[in-house]
Structure formats: structure tokens, C-alpha cells
Design a protein around this motif. Structure first.
Motif, short mmCIF file in Angstrom:
data_model
loop_
_atom_site.label_atom_id
_atom_site.label_comp_id
_atom_site.label_asym_id
_atom_site.label_seq_id
_atom_site.Cartn_x
_atom_site.Cartn_y
_atom_site.Cartn_z
N ALA A 125 -36.09 -6.99 51.43
CA ALA A 125 -35.74 -7.62 50.15
C ALA A 125 -36.09 -6.70 48.99
CB ALA A 125 -36.45 -8.96 50.01
N HIS A 126 -37.28 -6.10 49.03
CA HIS A 126 -37.68 -5.20 47.95
C HIS A 126 -36.80 -3.96 47.90
CE1 HIS A 126 -41.11 -7.50 46.68
NE2 HIS A 126 -41.68 -7.44 47.87
N LEU A 127 -36.45 -3.42 49.05
CA LEU A 127 -35.58 -2.24 49.08
C LEU A 127 -34.18 -2.58 48.59
CD1 LEU A 127 -36.69 -0.54 52.41
CD2 LEU A 127 -37.16 0.21 50.07
N HIS A 128 -33.71 -3.78 48.87
CA HIS A 128 -32.40 -4.21 48.38
C HIS A 128 -32.38 -4.25 46.85
CE1 HIS A 128 -28.56 -6.27 48.26
NE2 HIS A 128 -29.11 -7.17 47.47
N VAL A 129 -33.43 -4.80 46.26
CA VAL A 129 -33.53 -4.84 44.79
C VAL A 129 -33.60 -3.42 44.24
CG1 VAL A 129 -35.00 -5.53 42.85
CG2 VAL A 129 -34.54 -7.14 44.71
N ALA A 175 -32.42 -0.70 45.55
CA ALA A 175 -31.10 -0.08 45.69
C ALA A 175 -30.15 -0.56 44.60
CB ALA A 175 -30.51 -0.38 47.07
N GLN A 176 -30.21 -1.85 44.28
CA GLN A 176 -29.38 -2.37 43.20
C GLN A 176 -29.75 -1.72 41.87
OE1 GLN A 176 -30.07 -6.63 43.66
NE2 GLN A 176 -27.92 -6.89 44.24
N CYS A 177 -31.03 -1.55 41.63
CA CYS A 177 -31.47 -0.91 40.39
C CYS A 177 -30.98 0.54 40.30
CB CYS A 177 -32.99 -0.93 40.28
SG CYS A 177 -33.68 -2.59 40.05
N MET A 178 -30.98 1.24 41.42
CA MET A 178 -30.53 2.63 41.43
C MET A 178 -29.03 2.73 41.15
SD MET A 178 -33.13 4.44 41.75
CE MET A 178 -34.26 3.24 41.10
N PRO A 192 -29.72 1.40 33.29
CA PRO A 192 -30.97 0.71 33.63
C PRO A 192 -31.77 0.34 32.38
CG PRO A 192 -31.10 3.03 34.21
CD PRO A 192 -29.71 2.77 33.73
N VAL A 193 -32.36 -0.82 32.45
CA VAL A 193 -33.21 -1.34 31.38
C VAL A 193 -34.53 -1.77 32.00
CG1 VAL A 193 -33.42 -3.11 29.59
CG2 VAL A 193 -31.18 -2.15 30.14
N THR A 194 -35.62 -1.49 31.32
CA THR A 194 -36.93 -1.88 31.82
C THR A 194 -37.32 -3.21 31.18
OG1 THR A 194 -37.58 0.41 32.04
CG2 THR A 194 -39.35 -1.22 32.02
N HIS A 195 -37.71 -4.15 32.02
CA HIS A 195 -38.20 -5.45 31.55
C HIS A 195 -39.61 -5.65 32.07
CE1 HIS A 195 -34.35 -6.91 30.03
NE2 HIS A 195 -33.79 -6.37 31.10
#
Length: 65
Positions: A44-48, A50-53, A58-61
Motif C-alpha cells: 500500500a505504501h509503495l503504491h502511494v 508510485a502515484q506520487c512519482m 507534486p505538492v507537499t502537504h
């Protein structure tokens, strides 16, 4: 699975990293359950990640708890 990936899963499952080379039959049912849960969490973390990449802007929140 490559050894580094197995080590990461062992660490996430809170099992000794030395067990990463153990055969599947060496783990108890409870240990296999912990490993399966760790795999789901890492996936799940790697999926997120990958989506961010793939995000073109990209925006930092910062999320406060």
C-alpha cells in the motif's frame, strides 16, 4: 523475492531480519500472518509512493494529527 525485499518485510513484521532467508515452512501460522500483513502494508505504501512519482506537479502537504 530478492533478499533486500525479504529483509524489509521481516523488519516491518517485527521479526528478526536474519529470518529473511528461512524457508516458508519455518514460519508459524502467526508469523506468516504477520508477514502477510506487513506485505500488504508495504504494498500500500509503495503504491502511494508510485502515484506520487507519476504526479507531474507534486505538492507537499503536511498533515497534523
Amino acid at each position: 523475492m530478492p533478499a533486500p525485499a525479504r529483509i524489509v518485510v521481516m523488519m516491518v513484521a517485527r521479526l528478526p531480519r536474519e529470518r529473511a532467508t528461512d524457508p516458508l515452512a519455518a514460519f508459524t501460522r502467526a508469523e506468516r500472518h504477520h508477514i502477510a500483513m506487513a506485505l500488504e502494508m508495504v504494498t500500500a505504501h509503495l503504491h502511494v509512493a508510485a502515484q506520487c512519482m507519476r504526479d507531474t506537479t507534486p505538492v507537499t502537504h503536511v498533515l497534523l494529527h
